[in-house]
Design a protein around this motif. Structure first.
Motif, mmCIF file in Angstrom:
data_model
loop_
_atom_site.group_PDB
_atom_site.id
_atom_site.type_symbol
_atom_site.label_atom_id
_atom_site.label_comp_id
_atom_site.label_asym_id
_atom_site.label_seq_id
_atom_site.Cartn_x
_atom_site.Cartn_y
_atom_site.Cartn_z
ATOM 1 N N SER A 15 0.825 -1.214 0.000
ATOM 2 C CA SER A 15 0.000 0.000 0.000
ATOM 3 C C SER A 15 0.859 1.265 0.000
ATOM 4 C CB SER A 15 -0.979 0.009 1.177
ATOM 5 O OG SER A 15 -0.302 0.017 2.402
ATOM 6 N N VAL A 16 1.956 1.271 0.741
ATOM 7 C CA VAL A 16 2.828 2.451 0.743
ATOM 8 C C VAL A 16 3.546 2.566 -0.594
ATOM 9 C CG1 VAL A 16 4.793 3.581 1.853
ATOM 10 C CG2 VAL A 16 3.066 2.442 3.251
ATOM 11 N N ARG A 17 3.954 1.438 -1.168
ATOM 12 C CA ARG A 17 4.592 1.471 -2.489
ATOM 13 C C ARG A 17 3.647 2.066 -3.530
ATOM 14 N NH1 ARG A 17 7.671 -3.727 -4.673
ATOM 15 N NH2 ARG A 17 8.978 -3.028 -2.942
ATOM 16 N N LYS A 18 2.401 1.622 -3.513
ATOM 17 C CA LYS A 18 1.415 2.143 -4.470
ATOM 18 C C LYS A 18 1.188 3.635 -4.253
ATOM 19 C CE LYS A 18 -3.274 1.436 -6.136
ATOM 20 N NZ LYS A 18 -4.508 0.675 -6.003
ATOM 21 N N PHE A 19 1.058 4.048 -2.995
ATOM 22 C CA PHE A 19 0.883 5.468 -2.692
ATOM 23 C C PHE A 19 2.071 6.276 -3.202
ATOM 24 C CE2 PHE A 19 1.797 9.101 0.022
ATOM 25 C CZ PHE A 19 0.607 9.808 -0.059
ATOM 26 N N ALA A 20 3.273 5.809 -2.932
ATOM 27 C CA ALA A 20 4.472 6.538 -3.348
ATOM 28 C C ALA A 20 4.550 6.661 -4.868
ATOM 29 C CB ALA A 20 5.717 5.859 -2.791
ATOM 30 N N GLN A 21 4.201 5.608 -5.555
ATOM 31 C CA GLN A 21 4.268 5.624 -7.016
ATOM 32 C C GLN A 21 3.200 6.513 -7.636
ATOM 33 O OE1 GLN A 21 4.098 1.389 -7.688
ATOM 34 N NE2 GLN A 21 6.320 1.237 -7.901
ATOM 35 N N THR A 22 2.015 6.522 -7.042
ATOM 36 C CA THR A 22 0.918 7.284 -7.653
ATOM 37 C C THR A 22 0.837 8.736 -7.176
ATOM 38 O OG1 THR A 22 -0.672 6.502 -6.007
ATOM 39 C CG2 THR A 22 -0.502 5.234 -8.045
ATOM 40 N N GLU A 23 1.195 8.988 -5.926
ATOM 41 C CA GLU A 23 1.043 10.326 -5.363
ATOM 42 C C GLU A 23 2.345 11.131 -5.305
ATOM 43 O OE1 GLU A 23 -1.849 11.762 -4.517
ATOM 44 O OE2 GLU A 23 -3.021 9.962 -4.941
ATOM 45 N N ILE A 24 3.449 10.464 -4.995
ATOM 46 C CA ILE A 24 4.705 11.185 -4.802
ATOM 47 C C ILE A 24 5.521 11.266 -6.093
ATOM 48 C CG2 ILE A 24 6.893 11.234 -3.544
ATOM 49 C CD1 ILE A 24 5.424 9.821 -1.217
ATOM 50 N N ALA A 25 5.667 10.146 -6.775
ATOM 51 C CA ALA A 25 6.525 10.096 -7.961
ATOM 52 C C ALA A 25 6.202 11.159 -9.008
ATOM 53 C CB ALA A 25 6.490 8.703 -8.587
ATOM 54 N N PRO A 26 4.931 11.410 -9.316
ATOM 55 C CA PRO A 26 4.643 12.401 -10.359
ATOM 56 C C PRO A 26 5.078 13.832 -10.017
ATOM 57 C CG PRO A 26 2.734 10.993 -9.992
ATOM 58 C CD PRO A 26 3.710 10.705 -8.888
ATOM 59 N N ILE A 27 5.223 14.152 -8.733
ATOM 60 C CA ILE A 27 5.548 15.539 -8.372
ATOM 61 C C ILE A 27 6.888 15.689 -7.648
ATOM 62 C CG2 ILE A 27 3.130 16.256 -8.309
ATOM 63 C CD1 ILE A 27 3.298 16.109 -5.233
ATOM 64 N N ALA A 28 7.556 14.590 -7.367
ATOM 65 C CA ALA A 28 8.800 14.640 -6.580
ATOM 66 C C ALA A 28 9.869 15.496 -7.242
ATOM 67 C CB ALA A 28 9.322 13.234 -6.328
ATOM 68 N N GLY A 29 10.078 15.310 -8.519
ATOM 69 C CA GLY A 29 11.102 16.077 -9.229
ATOM 70 C C GLY A 29 10.829 17.565 -9.203
ATOM 71 N N GLU A 30 9.587 17.926 -9.430
ATOM 72 C CA GLU A 30 9.207 19.344 -9.421
ATOM 73 C C GLU A 30 9.393 19.964 -8.035
ATOM 74 O OE1 GLU A 30 5.166 21.981 -9.999
ATOM 75 O OE2 GLU A 30 5.349 20.098 -11.107
ATOM 76 N N LEU A 31 8.971 19.252 -7.010
ATOM 77 C CA LEU A 31 9.149 19.756 -5.649
ATOM 78 C C LEU A 31 10.625 19.930 -5.321
ATOM 79 C CD1 LEU A 31 6.522 17.636 -3.678
ATOM 80 C CD2 LEU A 31 6.394 20.075 -4.193
ATOM 81 N N ASP A 32 11.427 18.975 -5.730
ATOM 82 C CA ASP A 32 12.861 19.038 -5.478
ATOM 83 C C ASP A 32 13.495 20.215 -6.217
ATOM 84 O OD1 ASP A 32 15.265 18.019 -4.313
ATOM 85 O OD2 ASP A 32 15.793 17.203 -6.282
ATOM 86 N N GLU A 33 13.137 20.366 -7.463
ATOM 87 C CA GLU A 33 13.707 21.442 -8.274
ATOM 88 C C GLU A 33 13.344 22.817 -7.716
ATOM 89 O OE1 GLU A 33 13.256 22.856 -12.807
ATOM 90 O OE2 GLU A 33 13.837 20.756 -12.509
ATOM 91 N N ARG A 34 12.120 22.959 -7.250
ATOM 92 C CA ARG A 34 11.658 24.240 -6.696
ATOM 93 C C ARG A 34 12.055 24.425 -5.228
ATOM 94 N NH1 ARG A 34 5.380 24.411 -7.929
ATOM 95 N NH2 ARG A 34 5.283 25.022 -10.088
ATOM 96 N N GLU A 35 12.583 23.345 -4.639
ATOM 97 C CA GLU A 35 12.928 23.340 -3.214
ATOM 98 C C GLU A 35 11.707 23.693 -2.369
ATOM 99 O OE1 GLU A 35 16.338 25.851 -2.650
ATOM 100 O OE2 GLU A 35 17.576 24.619 -3.961
ATOM 101 N N GLU A 36 10.597 22.996 -2.678
ATOM 102 C CA GLU A 36 9.323 23.237 -2.006
ATOM 103 C C GLU A 36 8.925 22.059 -1.130
ATOM 104 O OE1 GLU A 36 6.141 24.157 -4.673
ATOM 105 O OE2 GLU A 36 7.040 26.038 -5.292
ATOM 106 N N PHE A 37 8.171 22.372 -0.112
ATOM 107 C CA PHE A 37 7.559 21.377 0.769
ATOM 108 C C PHE A 37 6.076 21.336 0.435
ATOM 109 C CE2 PHE A 37 5.249 20.315 4.647
ATOM 110 C CZ PHE A 37 5.887 19.142 5.018
#
Length: 87
Positions: A15-37
């Motif tokens: 369940s955590v793997r699925k959540f991470a793949q569907t909710e976090i993965a699509p926006i992780a790069g953008e958040l990192d690049e913008r240095e946003e929380f």
């Protein structure tokens, strides 16, 4: 000594793997690049029970074992280390 995961631990991993793949993965790069929380993402992690996993139920936690907590952190870290650190 038995090192196999319990059924509950396997369910947590999936369940955590699925959540991470569907909710976090699509926006992780953008958040990192913008240095946003992302407060929204953090709220979602709370809604699925990723905070207080090993805290006693009397204090609002889920009273799970530390192995389950580490499994959840590992699955988050596979996608984004900063979200794993938040948990």
């Amino acid at each position: 000594m038995d090192f196999d995961l319990t059924t509950e631990q396997e369910i947590i991993r999936e369940s955590v793997r699925k959540f991470a793949q569907t909710e976090i993965a699509p926006i992780a790069g953008e958040l990192d690049e913008r240095e946003e929380f992302s407060a929204d993402l953090t709220k979602k992690m709370g809604e699925i029970g990723l905070f207080g996993m090993f805290v006693s139920e009397e204090y609002g936690g889920q009273n799970m074992d530390y192995i389950s907590y580490i499994i959840a952190v590992e699955e988050l870290a596979r996608i984004d280390g900063s979200q794993a650190a938040t948990v």
